[in-house]
Design a protein around this motif. Structure first.
Motif, PDB file in Angstrom:
ATOM      1  N   LYS A  66       0.851  -1.188   0.000  1.00  0.00           N
ATOM      2  CA  LYS A  66       0.000   0.000   0.000  1.00  0.00           C
ATOM      3  C   LYS A  66       0.891   1.244   0.000  1.00  0.00           C
ATOM      4  CE  LYS A  66      -4.483   1.202   1.917  1.00  0.00           C
ATOM      5  NZ  LYS A  66      -5.417   1.079   3.036  1.00  0.00           N
ATOM      6  N   TYR A  67       0.493   2.226  -0.804  1.00  0.00           N
ATOM      7  CA  TYR A  67       1.206   3.513  -0.959  1.00  0.00           C
ATOM      8  C   TYR A  67       2.517   3.393  -1.731  1.00  0.00           C
ATOM      9  CZ  TYR A  67      -2.050   4.499   2.820  1.00  0.00           C
ATOM     10  OH  TYR A  67      -3.175   4.585   3.588  1.00  0.00           O
ATOM     11  N   ARG A  68       2.939   2.190  -2.041  1.00  0.00           N
ATOM     12  CA  ARG A  68       4.214   2.047  -2.756  1.00  0.00           C
ATOM     13  C   ARG A  68       4.038   1.527  -4.173  1.00  0.00           C
ATOM     14  NH1 ARG A  68       9.264  -0.170   0.645  1.00  0.00           N
ATOM     15  NH2 ARG A  68       9.361   1.467   2.219  1.00  0.00           N
ATOM     16  N   GLY A  69       2.872   0.936  -4.432  1.00  0.00           N
ATOM     17  CA  GLY A  69       2.664   0.371  -5.745  1.00  0.00           C
ATOM     18  C   GLY A  69       2.963  -1.108  -5.761  1.00  0.00           C
ATOM     19  N   LEU A  70       3.171  -1.661  -6.943  1.00  0.00           N
ATOM     20  CA  LEU A  70       3.333  -3.107  -7.010  1.00  0.00           C
ATOM     21  C   LEU A  70       4.336  -3.518  -8.084  1.00  0.00           C
ATOM     22  CD1 LEU A  70       1.576  -4.054  -9.725  1.00  0.00           C
ATOM     23  CD2 LEU A  70      -0.286  -3.380  -8.242  1.00  0.00           C
ATOM     24  N   VAL A  71       4.855  -4.702  -7.920  1.00  0.00           N
ATOM     25  CA  VAL A  71       5.733  -5.296  -8.921  1.00  0.00           C
ATOM     26  C   VAL A  71       5.264  -6.719  -9.203  1.00  0.00           C
ATOM     27  CG1 VAL A  71       7.827  -3.958  -8.476  1.00  0.00           C
ATOM     28  CG2 VAL A  71       7.351  -5.990  -7.093  1.00  0.00           C
ATOM     29  N   LEU A  72       5.435  -7.157 -10.441  1.00  0.00           N
ATOM     30  CA  LEU A  72       5.096  -8.532 -10.795  1.00  0.00           C
ATOM     31  C   LEU A  72       6.196  -9.460 -10.301  1.00  0.00           C
ATOM     32  CD1 LEU A  72       3.898  -7.960 -14.492  1.00  0.00           C
ATOM     33  CD2 LEU A  72       2.446  -8.533 -12.533  1.00  0.00           C
ATOM     34  N   THR A  73       5.796 -10.633  -9.810  1.00  0.00           N
ATOM     35  CA  THR A  73       6.788 -11.663  -9.488  1.00  0.00           C
ATOM     36  C   THR A  73       7.184 -12.340 -10.807  1.00  0.00           C
ATOM     37  OG1 THR A  73       5.107 -13.357  -9.241  1.00  0.00           O
ATOM     38  CG2 THR A  73       5.703 -12.125  -7.236  1.00  0.00           C
ATOM     39  N   THR A  74       8.155 -13.223 -10.742  1.00  0.00           N
ATOM     40  CA  THR A  74       8.558 -13.949 -11.956  1.00  0.00           C
ATOM     41  C   THR A  74       7.366 -14.709 -12.538  1.00  0.00           C
ATOM     42  OG1 THR A  74      10.753 -14.183 -11.016  1.00  0.00           O
ATOM     43  CG2 THR A  74      10.237 -15.583 -12.890  1.00  0.00           C
ATOM     44  N   ALA A  75       6.589 -15.370 -11.667  1.00  0.00           N
ATOM     45  CA  ALA A  75       5.413 -16.124 -12.131  1.00  0.00           C
ATOM     46  C   ALA A  75       4.389 -15.181 -12.774  1.00  0.00           C
ATOM     47  CB  ALA A  75       4.771 -16.882 -10.974  1.00  0.00           C
ATOM     48  N   GLY A  76       4.165 -14.032 -12.149  1.00  0.00           N
ATOM     49  CA  GLY A  76       3.216 -13.056 -12.675  1.00  0.00           C
ATOM     50  C   GLY A  76       3.676 -12.496 -14.005  1.00  0.00           C
ATOM     51  N   GLU A  77       4.971 -12.224 -14.100  1.00  0.00           N
ATOM     52  CA  GLU A  77       5.508 -11.666 -15.333  1.00  0.00           C
ATOM     53  C   GLU A  77       5.452 -12.684 -16.475  1.00  0.00           C
ATOM     54  OE1 GLU A  77       9.039  -9.313 -14.863  1.00  0.00           O
ATOM     55  OE2 GLU A  77       9.488  -9.449 -17.006  1.00  0.00           O
ATOM     56  N   THR A  78       5.683 -13.950 -16.154  1.00  0.00           N
ATOM     57  CA  THR A  78       5.601 -15.010 -17.169  1.00  0.00           C
ATOM     58  C   THR A  78       4.188 -15.089 -17.737  1.00  0.00           C
ATOM     59  OG1 THR A  78       7.346 -16.261 -16.095  1.00  0.00           O
ATOM     60  CG2 THR A  78       5.911 -17.489 -17.583  1.00  0.00           C
ATOM     61  N   LEU A  79       3.177 -15.075 -16.849  1.00  0.00           N
ATOM     62  CA  LEU A  79       1.783 -15.098 -17.306  1.00  0.00           C
ATOM     63  C   LEU A  79       1.461 -13.858 -18.133  1.00  0.00           C
ATOM     64  CD1 LEU A  79      -0.409 -16.357 -14.301  1.00  0.00           C
ATOM     65  CD2 LEU A  79      -0.116 -17.425 -16.541  1.00  0.00           C
ATOM     66  N   ALA A  80       1.920 -12.700 -17.662  1.00  0.00           N
ATOM     67  CA  ALA A  80       1.639 -11.440 -18.350  1.00  0.00           C
ATOM     68  C   ALA A  80       2.277 -11.424 -19.739  1.00  0.00           C
ATOM     69  CB  ALA A  80       2.138 -10.258 -17.521  1.00  0.00           C
ATOM     70  N   ARG A  81       3.512 -11.918 -19.841  1.00  0.00           N
ATOM     71  CA  ARG A  81       4.189 -11.947 -21.148  1.00  0.00           C
ATOM     72  C   ARG A  81       3.497 -12.905 -22.103  1.00  0.00           C
ATOM     73  NH1 ARG A  81       8.336  -8.844 -21.310  1.00  0.00           N
ATOM     74  NH2 ARG A  81       9.500  -8.364 -19.413  1.00  0.00           N
ATOM     75  N   ASN A  82       2.969 -13.988 -21.538  1.00  0.00           N
ATOM     76  CA  ASN A  82       2.254 -14.965 -22.342  1.00  0.00           C
ATOM     77  C   ASN A  82       0.991 -14.345 -22.956  1.00  0.00           C
ATOM     78  OD1 ASN A  82       0.638 -17.377 -23.037  1.00  0.00           O
ATOM     79  ND2 ASN A  82       2.369 -18.426 -22.061  1.00  0.00           N
ATOM     80  N   ILE A  83       0.236 -13.629 -22.143  1.00  0.00           N
ATOM     81  CA  ILE A  83      -0.986 -13.001 -22.668  1.00  0.00           C
ATOM     82  C   ILE A  83      -0.613 -11.890 -23.655  1.00  0.00           C
ATOM     83  CG2 ILE A  83      -1.310 -11.459 -20.648  1.00  0.00           C
ATOM     84  CD1 ILE A  83      -4.189 -12.998 -22.503  1.00  0.00           C
ATOM     85  N   ALA A  84       0.458 -11.163 -23.380  1.00  0.00           N
ATOM     86  CA  ALA A  84       0.898 -10.101 -24.293  1.00  0.00           C
ATOM     87  C   ALA A  84       1.302 -10.706 -25.644  1.00  0.00           C
ATOM     88  CB  ALA A  84       2.054  -9.317 -23.681  1.00  0.00           C
ATOM     89  N   ARG A  85       1.927 -11.869 -25.610  1.00  0.00           N
ATOM     90  CA  ARG A  85       2.360 -12.541 -26.837  1.00  0.00           C
ATOM     91  C   ARG A  85       1.135 -12.996 -27.645  1.00  0.00           C
ATOM     92  NH1 ARG A  85       3.449 -17.589 -28.560  1.00  0.00           N
ATOM     93  NH2 ARG A  85       2.567 -18.423 -26.647  1.00  0.00           N
ATOM     94  N   ARG A  86       0.118 -13.553 -26.943  1.00  0.00           N
ATOM     95  CA  ARG A  86      -1.112 -13.960 -27.633  1.00  0.00           C
ATOM     96  C   ARG A  86      -1.789 -12.745 -28.266  1.00  0.00           C
ATOM     97  NH1 ARG A  86      -4.301 -16.847 -23.091  1.00  0.00           N
ATOM     98  NH2 ARG A  86      -2.452 -16.517 -21.850  1.00  0.00           N
TER      99      ARG A  86
END
Ligand code: MN
Length: 145
Positions: A66-86
Motif C-alpha cells: 500500500k502507498y508504494r505500488g506493485l511489482v510482478l513476481t517472476t510467475a506473474g511476469e511469465t503469465l503477463a508476457r504470455n498473454i501479451a504474446r497472444r
C-alpha cells in the motif's frame, strides 16, 4: 489456458489475465503500475482493483505494498508476457486480414483469453504464410471490405 474470473462489486467480470496484461503494459510504458492507473485502464473502481491486487499478491503473482505500488513476481511476469504474446500474435493475424483497428482490438481482447495453444499455433503458422503472400493478402482485404 483455463480462465479464472472474478466478479467485481460493479457486476462486470474482469479476469486475472486482464489485470496482468494491463499491469505489464503500465510498467512497460510508465515504469510502474499503481492501483489508480490500473483502475483507469480497466474502467473499474479502485476498491475492486485493490481487492484483486491483494488476491494476486496472495497467489504469488505480484507484490503489493500500500502507498508504494506493485511489482510482478517472476510467475506473474511469465503469465503477463504470455498473454501479451497472444495479443500481439492475434493482432498481427487480424491485421493481415485487412480488418479495422477497432474491430481487431475488440476481438483480440476476447480471443486472447479463450484460444487454445493448438489453435494459436495454427494461427501463427497461417500468419507466417500470409506474410509471404501479398497477393493472397490483397485478395482477402478485398473480400473483407
Ligand atoms: Mn489484450
Amino acid at each position: 489456458m483455463p480462465q479464472k474470473k472474478q466478479r467485481s462489486a460493479l457486476g462486470s467480470s474482469t479476469t486475472v489475465e486482464d489485470y496482468l496484461e494491463r499491469i505489464l503494459e503500465l510498467i512497460n510504458v510508465k515504469g510502474y503500475a499503481r492501483v489508480v492507473d490500473i483502475a483507469a485502464a480497466l474502467k473499474i473502481s479502485q476498491a475492486s482493483v485493490t481487492n484483486m491486487v491483494q488476491r494476486l499478491d496472495g497467489e504469488g503473482l505480484l507484490k503489493y505494498e500500500k502507498y508504494r505500488g506493485l511489482v510482478l513476481t517472476t510467475a506473474g511476469e511469465t503469465l503477463a508476457r504470455n498473454i501479451a504474446r497472444r495479443h500481439e500474435l492475434l493482432t498481427d493475424f487480424l491485421t493481415l486480414l485487412g480488418l479495422d483497428d477497432r474491430v481487431i482490438y475488440h476481438d483480440v481482447e476476447g480471443m486472447e483469453h479463450h484460444i487454445s495453444p493448438s489453435t494459436l499455433h495454427a494461427i501463427a503458422a497461417l500468419t507466417a504464410q500470409l506474410r509471404r503472400r501479398p497477393a493472397l493478402r490483397a485478395e482477402l482485404a478485398r473480400a473483407v471490405v
